[in-house]
Design a protein around this motif. Structure first.
Motif, PDB file in Angstrom:
ATOM      1  N   HIS A 127      43.819  57.947  54.702  1.00 10.73           N
ATOM      2  CA  HIS A 127      44.075  56.888  53.995  1.00 10.73           C
ATOM      3  C   HIS A 127      43.415  57.129  52.637  1.00 10.73           C
ATOM      4  CE1 HIS A 127      46.241  55.288  57.132  1.00 10.73           C
ATOM      5  NE2 HIS A 127      45.398  54.978  57.973  1.00 10.73           N
ATOM      6  N   GLY A 128      43.171  58.285  51.956  1.00 11.01           N
ATOM      7  CA  GLY A 128      42.564  58.434  50.863  1.00 11.01           C
ATOM      8  C   GLY A 128      41.029  58.607  50.838  1.00 11.01           C
ATOM      9  N   MET A 129      40.553  58.527  52.279  1.00  8.69           N
ATOM     10  CA  MET A 129      39.043  58.610  52.471  1.00  8.69           C
ATOM     11  C   MET A 129      38.866  60.196  53.032  1.00  8.69           C
ATOM     12  SD  MET A 129      37.835  55.243  54.504  1.00  8.69           S
ATOM     13  CE  MET A 129      39.240  55.093  55.387  1.00  8.69           C
ATOM     14  N   THR A 130      37.639  60.695  52.812  1.00  6.52           N
ATOM     15  CA  THR A 130      37.256  61.904  53.217  1.00  6.52           C
ATOM     16  C   THR A 130      36.365  61.638  54.180  1.00  6.52           C
ATOM     17  OG1 THR A 130      37.949  63.279  51.478  1.00  6.52           O
ATOM     18  CG2 THR A 130      36.542  64.307  53.123  1.00  6.52           C
ATOM     19  N   ILE A 131      36.418  61.931  55.768  1.00  5.05           N
ATOM     20  CA  ILE A 131      35.119  61.705  56.844  1.00  5.05           C
ATOM     21  C   ILE A 131      34.741  62.843  57.282  1.00  5.05           C
ATOM     22  CG2 ILE A 131      34.538  60.502  58.780  1.00  5.05           C
ATOM     23  CD1 ILE A 131      36.845  58.376  58.107  1.00  5.05           C
ATOM     24  N   THR A 132      33.521  63.221  56.899  1.00  2.05           N
ATOM     25  CA  THR A 132      33.080  64.628  57.311  1.00  2.05           C
ATOM     26  C   THR A 132      32.163  64.360  58.714  1.00  2.05           C
ATOM     27  OG1 THR A 132      32.860  65.128  55.212  1.00  2.05           O
ATOM     28  CG2 THR A 132      31.602  66.618  56.904  1.00  2.05           C
ATOM     29  N   ALA A 133      32.416  65.336  59.755  1.00  3.83           N
ATOM     30  CA  ALA A 133      31.562  65.285  60.808  1.00  3.83           C
ATOM     31  C   ALA A 133      30.057  66.012  60.420  1.00  3.83           C
ATOM     32  CB  ALA A 133      32.306  66.036  62.049  1.00  3.83           C
ATOM     33  N   VAL A 134      29.019  65.399  60.460  1.00  2.00           N
ATOM     34  CA  VAL A 134      27.715  66.045  60.281  1.00  2.00           C
ATOM     35  C   VAL A 134      26.929  65.918  61.507  1.00  2.00           C
ATOM     36  CG1 VAL A 134      27.977  65.183  57.992  1.00  2.00           C
ATOM     37  CG2 VAL A 134      26.735  63.678  59.568  1.00  2.00           C
ATOM     38  N   PRO A 135      25.962  67.135  61.270  1.00  3.07           N
ATOM     39  CA  PRO A 135      25.048  67.420  62.746  1.00  3.07           C
ATOM     40  C   PRO A 135      24.107  66.110  63.054  1.00  3.07           C
ATOM     41  CG  PRO A 135      24.318  68.567  60.685  1.00  3.07           C
ATOM     42  CD  PRO A 135      25.493  67.869  60.391  1.00  3.07           C
ATOM     43  N   ALA A 136      23.989  66.252  64.268  1.00  5.61           N
ATOM     44  CA  ALA A 136      23.181  65.100  64.923  1.00  5.61           C
ATOM     45  C   ALA A 136      22.686  65.519  66.387  1.00  5.61           C
ATOM     46  CB  ALA A 136      23.789  63.903  65.416  1.00  5.61           C
ATOM     47  N   VAL A 159      29.938  61.180  57.471  1.00 10.89           N
ATOM     48  CA  VAL A 159      29.647  60.619  55.991  1.00 10.89           C
ATOM     49  C   VAL A 159      31.245  60.280  55.665  1.00 10.89           C
ATOM     50  CG1 VAL A 159      29.264  61.528  53.758  1.00 10.89           C
ATOM     51  CG2 VAL A 159      27.760  62.254  55.522  1.00 10.89           C
ATOM     52  N   ILE A 160      30.934  59.188  54.989  1.00  7.89           N
ATOM     53  CA  ILE A 160      32.454  58.410  54.637  1.00  7.89           C
ATOM     54  C   ILE A 160      32.562  58.462  53.094  1.00  7.89           C
ATOM     55  CG2 ILE A 160      33.883  56.422  54.706  1.00  7.89           C
ATOM     56  CD1 ILE A 160      32.120  55.991  57.321  1.00  7.89           C
ATOM     57  N   GLU A 161      33.288  59.028  52.446  1.00  8.14           N
ATOM     58  CA  GLU A 161      33.687  59.138  51.094  1.00  8.14           C
ATOM     59  C   GLU A 161      35.047  58.774  50.659  1.00  8.14           C
ATOM     60  OE1 GLU A 161      31.160  62.779  49.262  1.00  8.14           O
ATOM     61  OE2 GLU A 161      32.466  63.403  50.904  1.00  8.14           O
ATOM     62  N   ALA A 162      35.129  57.799  49.538  1.00  8.62           N
ATOM     63  CA  ALA A 162      36.277  57.350  49.134  1.00  8.62           C
ATOM     64  C   ALA A 162      36.120  57.023  47.632  1.00  8.62           C
ATOM     65  CB  ALA A 162      36.893  56.276  49.757  1.00  8.62           C
ATOM     66  N   ARG A 186      23.507  68.809  51.447  1.00  7.81           N
ATOM     67  CA  ARG A 186      24.981  68.871  51.179  1.00  7.81           C
ATOM     68  C   ARG A 186      25.614  67.926  50.313  1.00  7.81           C
ATOM     69  NH1 ARG A 186      29.457  72.168  54.049  1.00  7.81           N
ATOM     70  NH2 ARG A 186      27.757  73.400  54.593  1.00  7.81           N
ATOM     71  N   PHE A 187      25.226  66.676  50.684  1.00  9.72           N
ATOM     72  CA  PHE A 187      26.025  65.597  49.924  1.00  9.72           C
ATOM     73  C   PHE A 187      25.383  64.771  48.751  1.00  9.72           C
ATOM     74  CE2 PHE A 187      28.022  65.969  54.249  1.00  9.72           C
ATOM     75  CZ  PHE A 187      29.155  65.936  53.605  1.00  9.72           C
ATOM     76  N   GLY A 188      23.918  65.134  48.870  1.00 14.40           N
ATOM     77  CA  GLY A 188      23.170  64.391  48.010  1.00 14.40           C
ATOM     78  C   GLY A 188      22.725  63.082  48.260  1.00 14.40           C
ATOM     79  N   PRO A 189      22.179  62.057  47.535  1.00 12.87           N
ATOM     80  CA  PRO A 189      21.693  60.484  47.688  1.00 12.87           C
ATOM     81  C   PRO A 189      23.019  59.792  48.555  1.00 12.87           C
ATOM     82  CG  PRO A 189      20.873  61.361  45.698  1.00 12.87           C
ATOM     83  CD  PRO A 189      22.129  62.311  46.155  1.00 12.87           C
ATOM     84  N   MET A 190      22.536  58.989  49.285  1.00 13.59           N
ATOM     85  CA  MET A 190      23.574  58.016  50.082  1.00 13.59           C
ATOM     86  C   MET A 190      23.391  56.746  49.264  1.00 13.59           C
ATOM     87  SD  MET A 190      25.395  59.738  52.167  1.00 13.59           S
ATOM     88  CE  MET A 190      25.271  61.435  52.824  1.00 13.59           C
ATOM     89  N   ASP A 191      24.756  56.143  49.247  1.00 12.72           N
ATOM     90  CA  ASP A 191      24.413  54.666  48.690  1.00 12.72           C
ATOM     91  C   ASP A 191      24.269  53.837  49.919  1.00 12.72           C
ATOM     92  OD1 ASP A 191      25.550  55.112  45.966  1.00 12.72           O
ATOM     93  OD2 ASP A 191      27.346  55.649  47.078  1.00 12.72           O
TER      94      ASP A 191
END
Length: 271
Positions: A127-136, A159-162, A186-191
């Motif tokens: 739905h216009g969002m990109t959700i990335t699976a990141v390591p844990a 990581v959720i981006e829209a 990979r993603f830089g600072p998080m809000d």
């Protein structure tokens, strides 16, 4: 606004309604977190059972809200499926009735539709969002690997981006700061960063060493991510947590963060 950490107790979620917001994060107890992004609703790690003894884990507090208050969701984000403190019986029923469940690959194999698995750094478009699976990593760096090649079990963060919305990291049961650094690189600072803490510990695993972030390592993770807002969840409601929200507040305050205790948490990070 200065960076702030919100520590959430089991009474969180009282202000949650089925109505979506442009951006909001609400913790309803344990790891279960409702994230509204661009008017879409995501539910992370659903746990809605009442207090219960699962044999090796004991739930001491029920959720702050009934399932019906969550309303319909666009997707469930499932960090892992093998532990009832992240995916209990009621949570499983809810998730498998959702339109889609985003999960690690092994969880998707076990659960089947509507679960879609992704490996590390792979994405879902939703739905216009990109959700990335990141390591844990659900345990210490030198923890013994299971038959599938994971410490404890396969866990993923997200990581959720829209467009126009805060970039948000959900840690899942990750204990590794090295992986947090990889995510930042990979993603830089998080809000916003939703960190699962509590220093979860089971005597039979890895000599009782933490399986998730301690309060001190949660501070370090927040600083690595250069996060503007931090929501600390999954530190209450279960007997195997060695630390709680008070420990989290103490650790963050000691590091110079502004802290807030939000018993009815609804953090709006966007103007």
């Amino acid at each position: 606004m200065d960076p702030i950490v919100w520590t959430c107790g089991a009474s969180s979620g009282a202000r949650l309604t089925p109505d979506r917001r442009q951006f909001a994060v609400t913790v309803t107890g344990g790891p279960t977190t409702v994230i509204d992004v661009a008017g879409r609703r995501l539910l992370c790690d659903p746990t809605f059972d009442p207090p219960h003894d699962y044999g090796y884990l004991v739930k001491t507090e029920g959720p702050a809200v009934e399932i019906g208050v969550v309303g319909d969701v666009d997707a469930v984000l499932l960090s892992h499926d093998l532990h009832p403190d992240n995916f209990d019986e009621s949570g499983r029923e809810f998730a498998l009735s959702a339109p889609i469940v985003l999960a690690p690959t092994t969880a998707a194999t076990r659960l089947g539709p509507p679960v879609q698995g992704r490996g590390v750094w792979e994405t879902w478009d939703l739905h216009g969002m990109t959700i990335t699976a990141v390591p844990a990593r659900h345990g210490p760096a030198d923890g013994e690997l299971n038959d599938e090649g994971f410490v404890n079990c396969e866990v993923t963060g997200f990581v959720i981006e829209a467009p126009g919305s805060p970039k948000t990291y959900v840690s899942g049961d990750n204990a590794s700061l090295a992986l947090v650094r990889d995510i930042y690189n990979r993603f830089g600072p998080m809000d916003c960063a939703v960190l699962f803490a509590g220093a979860a510990s089971v005597p039979s695993k890895f000599d009782g060493r933490p399986l998730s972030l301690t309060s001190e390592r949660a501070v370090a993770a927040a600083e690595i991510l250069d996060a503007q807002h931090v929501i600390v969840a999954h530190q209450d409601g279960w007997r195997h947590f060695a630390q709680n929200a008070g420990d989290t507040r103490h650790a963050f305050a000691g590091a110079g963060w502004q802290t807030g205790c939000a018993p009815h948490l609804s953090v709006i990070c966007a103007n």
